[in-house]
Design an enzyme around this catalytic site. Structure first.
Site, PDB file in Angstrom:
ATOM      1  N   ASP A  17       0.758  -1.259   0.004  1.00 19.05           N
ATOM      2  CA  ASP A  17       0.035  -0.006   0.126  1.00 19.05           C
ATOM      3  C   ASP A  17       1.020   1.379  -0.015  1.00 19.05           C
ATOM      4  OD1 ASP A  17      -2.353   1.535   0.369  1.00 19.05           O
ATOM      5  OD2 ASP A  17      -1.740   1.773   2.532  1.00 19.05           O
ATOM      6  N   ASP A  19      -0.157   5.033   0.982  1.00 20.26           N
ATOM      7  CA  ASP A  19      -0.289   5.991   2.041  1.00 20.26           C
ATOM      8  C   ASP A  19      -0.117   5.397   3.593  1.00 20.26           C
ATOM      9  OD1 ASP A  19      -1.162   8.434   0.546  1.00 20.26           O
ATOM     10  OD2 ASP A  19      -2.391   7.150  -0.283  1.00 20.26           O
ATOM     11  N   GLY A  64      -8.287   3.449   2.908  1.00 24.98           N
ATOM     12  CA  GLY A  64      -7.805   2.478   2.059  1.00 24.98           C
ATOM     13  C   GLY A  64      -8.770   2.216   0.988  1.00 24.98           C
ATOM     14  N   ARG A  67     -12.015   6.667  -3.400  1.00 25.43           N
ATOM     15  CA  ARG A  67     -12.309   8.052  -2.744  1.00 25.43           C
ATOM     16  C   ARG A  67     -14.030   8.141  -2.819  1.00 25.43           C
ATOM     17  NH1 ARG A  67     -10.382  12.207  -6.527  1.00 25.43           N
ATOM     18  NH2 ARG A  67      -8.409  11.375  -6.075  1.00 25.43           N
ATOM     19  N   SER A 142      -5.280   5.473  -4.237  1.00 26.72           N
ATOM     20  CA  SER A 142      -5.104   6.937  -4.716  1.00 26.72           C
ATOM     21  C   SER A 142      -4.843   7.077  -6.093  1.00 26.72           C
ATOM     22  CB  SER A 142      -3.722   7.295  -3.815  1.00 26.72           C
ATOM     23  OG  SER A 142      -3.358   8.725  -4.639  1.00 26.72           O
ATOM     24  N   ASN A 144      -3.379   9.570  -7.197  1.00 25.65           N
ATOM     25  CA  ASN A 144      -2.164  10.400  -7.362  1.00 25.65           C
ATOM     26  C   ASN A 144      -0.692   9.678  -7.017  1.00 25.65           C
ATOM     27  OD1 ASN A 144      -3.811  12.880  -7.384  1.00 25.65           O
ATOM     28  ND2 ASN A 144      -4.264  12.285  -5.122  1.00 25.65           N
ATOM     29  N   ASP A 200      -1.706  -0.532   6.024  1.00 25.00           N
ATOM     30  CA  ASP A 200      -2.020   0.009   7.325  1.00 25.00           C
ATOM     31  C   ASP A 200      -3.537   0.155   7.605  1.00 25.00           C
ATOM     32  OD1 ASP A 200      -2.267   2.067   5.442  1.00 25.00           O
ATOM     33  OD2 ASP A 200      -2.136   3.718   6.847  1.00 25.00           O
TER      34      ASP A 200
END
Ligand SMILES: [Mg+2]
Length: 250
Positions: A17, A19, A64, A67, A142, A144, A200
């Site tokens: 992962d 972030d 996780g 969006r 994400s 991004n 996480d």
């Protein structure tokens, strides 16, 4: 070489992962989600204001997930349903995509002004894993991901990238469904039991368990160890340096 870096011998690929595992951005995401949801909740006429909890609500309903799924899941927990709207909705639209776009605007502004920091322990772990012949992928909701990896000079560490952009192109549902991790393992040519998931988020643990992956590593930066185990972690560490210390085979 086959030394295993704290992983079972059967593991040949590591799926990370982004972030909160590779980058110190989980708290930034939680903060801008709070800003977004609180503004929305506050503006609801005639409803008591109960703010978004950047710890509990974020962990349970948002972290996780893609969006739009995060928006829907959190609002559903408050009994609120919004129209999806259009992916191009402006950030002030009272739609699922409008709220998601508001959050993304705030996130990009924070990243632009504050930059992104990597977890050095994770970068060291990935370099050690690659040096030992393990395959590596980044798997993130994400959109991004690529820019963030570039900004920390880590794009080259991952052979495969399954992020929000790729998931949309391929029509893959996000975490807690296992599909994005399964796609990464597939692209690396490794069966799920031969791959380890590093996550996480509680939704990431669920994805690791649902995908029948060989090992699920929970990364706990914020005191969420019990919840990570409850959601299917095989081991929980605070930093990947802890795993790297268990390098050799017995
Ligand atoms: Mg994460």
């Amino acid at each position: 070489m086959t030394t295993t870096l704290g992983l079972p011998e059967a593991i040949h690929a590591c799926l990370f992962d982004l972030d909160g595992v590779v980058t110190r951005t989980a708290a930034v995401h939680a903060a801008v989600w709070k800003e977004t949801f609180d503004a929305f909740l506050h503006a609801r006429v005639g409803e008591p204001f109960r703010p978004f909890d950047a710890d509990a609500d974020y962990a349970e309903y948002v972290d996780g997930r893609p969006r739009a799924d995060g928006v829907r899941t959190f609002l559903a927990s408050r009994g609120i349903e919004l129209p999806d709207g259009d992916p191009d909705d402006p950030p002030d639209a009272r739609t699922v995509h409008g709220l998601g776009n508001r959050k993304n605007d705030l996130l990009l502004e924070r990243i632009r002004t504050q930059g992104v920091e990597a977890y050095d322990g994770t970068l060291r772990y990935i370099e050690a894993a690659r040096a030992r012949g393990l395959r590596t992928a980044v798997v993130s909701a994400s959109a991004n991901t690529r820019d963030v990896l570039r900004s920390i000079g880590a794009e080259h560490l991952f052979e495969v990238r399954i992020d929000g952009v790729v998931a949309a192109e391929r029509g893959l549902p996000g975490k807690p469904r296992p599909d994005t991790f399964l796609a990464a393992a597939h692209d690396l040519g490794v069966d799920p039991p031969g791959a380890a998931v590093f996550e996480d988020a509680l939704a990431g643990m669920d994805a690791g368990r649902a995908g029948n992956f060989g090992y699920v590593v929970g990364v706990d930066r914020v005191g969420r160890t019990d919840a990570l185990y409850a959601h299917g972690a095989d081991v929980v560490v605070r930093d990947l340096d802890e795993l790297r210390g268990q390098g050799g085979r017995a």
